[in-house]
Write an enzyme that holds these catalytic residues in place. Structure first.
Site, PDB file in Angstrom:
ATOM      1  CE  LYS A 154     -10.465   5.127 -11.937  1.00 11.63           C
ATOM      2  NZ  LYS A 154      -9.793   6.514 -11.030  1.00 11.63           N
ATOM      3  NE  ARG A 204      -2.874   5.623  -7.765  1.00  8.89           N
ATOM      4  CZ  ARG A 204      -2.805   6.512  -8.259  1.00  8.89           C
ATOM      5  NH1 ARG A 204      -3.187   7.653  -7.155  1.00  8.89           N
ATOM      6  NH2 ARG A 204      -3.991   7.015  -9.540  1.00  8.89           N
ATOM      7  CE1 TYR A 236       4.516  14.066  -7.491  1.00  5.33           C
ATOM      8  CE2 TYR A 236       2.261  13.527  -8.022  1.00  5.33           C
ATOM      9  CZ  TYR A 236       3.184  13.432  -6.848  1.00  5.33           C
ATOM     10  OH  TYR A 236       2.225  12.412  -5.971  1.00  5.33           O
TER      11      TYR A 236
END
Length: 238
Positions: A154, A204, A236
Site C-alpha cells: 500500500k 475491522r 484504543y
C-alpha cells in the site's frame, strides 16, 4: 553509565514501515538528547518522565513505550549491563475516554465451514484488519501458505501479516479468490451483508481490539494496518 547511541542499529533490526520507523527515530533522538550529558540511572529516568509530563498523555505513553523497547534492545545486545524501564503513565479518565469501551467479540460463526463469499470477506477483515479497498487489491499469490504469511502493498510500503492456522485451514483450498478480489466495492458490501449483520467497519474494529489485547503497541498496530499516523488508534490506548 552513559546511554550508547545505537538508534540506527535498533531500527535496522526491526521490520518497521517508513512512517513507523520515523516515529521511533524521533522518539529515540529525543531520549538520546536528554541523556547526552547525564548518566542512565533510575533517578535520571524519573527526570525524563517528568520532562515528558508537558506533553499529551498519548504522547507521553508513546515516548515511554519507545524508550522501554530501546532499553530492552540495548540490554539484550549487551550494550548496557543493566535493564532499565520507565513506568508508564496512568492516564486520567475523562468523560470522552470513559464513554468508549467497545466489547471484544470472538465471532465463532465466522469459523464454520466456508459457505459463501461473504464469510470469506468477514474472515479477511477479522484476521487481517483489511478494508474493502485493500481486499480489492489482493491477489491469491499474496498468500504464502507454506510459511503462513500474507503480503500487502500500500502506497509503496509492504506489510507482511501472519496467517493463523484457523484461517488457513478454512480458505486455502479456494480456487477462485481472484474473481472475488476483482469485484466492485458494492459487490463486496452486498456479499458481506448477506453473511452477517456486522459492517466491515465493526469487524475491522474487532481486529484492532484483539491486537490491543494481545499487547501490540500503538506503533506496531499502525504498522499492521498500514496507517500513516496513529491518531485513529489513540482512543484504543486510553
Amino acid at each position: 553509565m552513559k546511554l550508547p547511541n545505537e538508534i540506527e542499529e535498533y531500527l535496522v533490526s526491526r521490520n518497521f514501515s517508513e512512517n513507523t520507523r520515523s516515529n521511533y527515530y524521533y522518539d529515540l533522538v529525543y531520549l538520546q538528547a536528554f541523556f547526552e550529558d547525564k548518566s542512565v540511572t533510575q533517578e535520571a529516568l524519573e527526570l525524563y518522565k517528568h520532562q515528558l509530563s508537558k506533553l499529551s498523555p498519548a504522547a507521553q505513553r508513546r515516548k515511554i513505550s519507545s524508550a522501554n523497547q530501546y532499553f530492552l534492545f540495548l540490554y539484550e545486545n549487551k550494550k548496557i549491563n543493566q535493564f532499565f524501564k520507565i513506568k508508564q503513565v496512568v492516564q486520567k479518565k475523562t468523560q470522552s475516554s470513559e464513554s468508549y469501551h467497545p466489547m471484544i467479540k470472538e465471532f465463532p460463526e465466522f469459523y464454520g465451514p466456508l459457505s459463501c463469499p461473504g464469510q470469506f470477506l468477514a474472515l479477511l477483515i477479522l484476521e487481517f484488519g483489511l478494508n474493502f479497498a485493500e481486499i480489492q487489491k489482493l491477489k491469491w499469490e499474496n498468500f504464502n501458505w507454506n510459511f503462513k504469511y500474507l503480503t500487502i502493498e500500500k502506497a509503496g510500503i509492504k506489510r507482511v501479516l501472519p496467517i493463523r492456522e484457523k484461517f488457513a485451514i478454512r480458505v486455502k483450498a479456494i480456487k477462485n479468490a481472484d474473481e472475488l478480489f476483482a469485484k466492485s466495492r458494492q459487490f463486496l458490501y452486498t456479499e458481506l451483508k448477506k453473511f452477517t449483520n456486522y459492517s466491515s467497519k465493526e469487524i475491522r474494529e474487532q481486529y484492532i481490539l484483539h491486537q490491543v489485547k494481545a499487547g501490540k503497541t500503538i506503533y506496531e498496530l499502525a504498522n499492521l494496518l498500514g496507517l500513516s499516523t496513529i491518531t485513529a488508534l489513540e482512543k484504543y490506548y486510553r
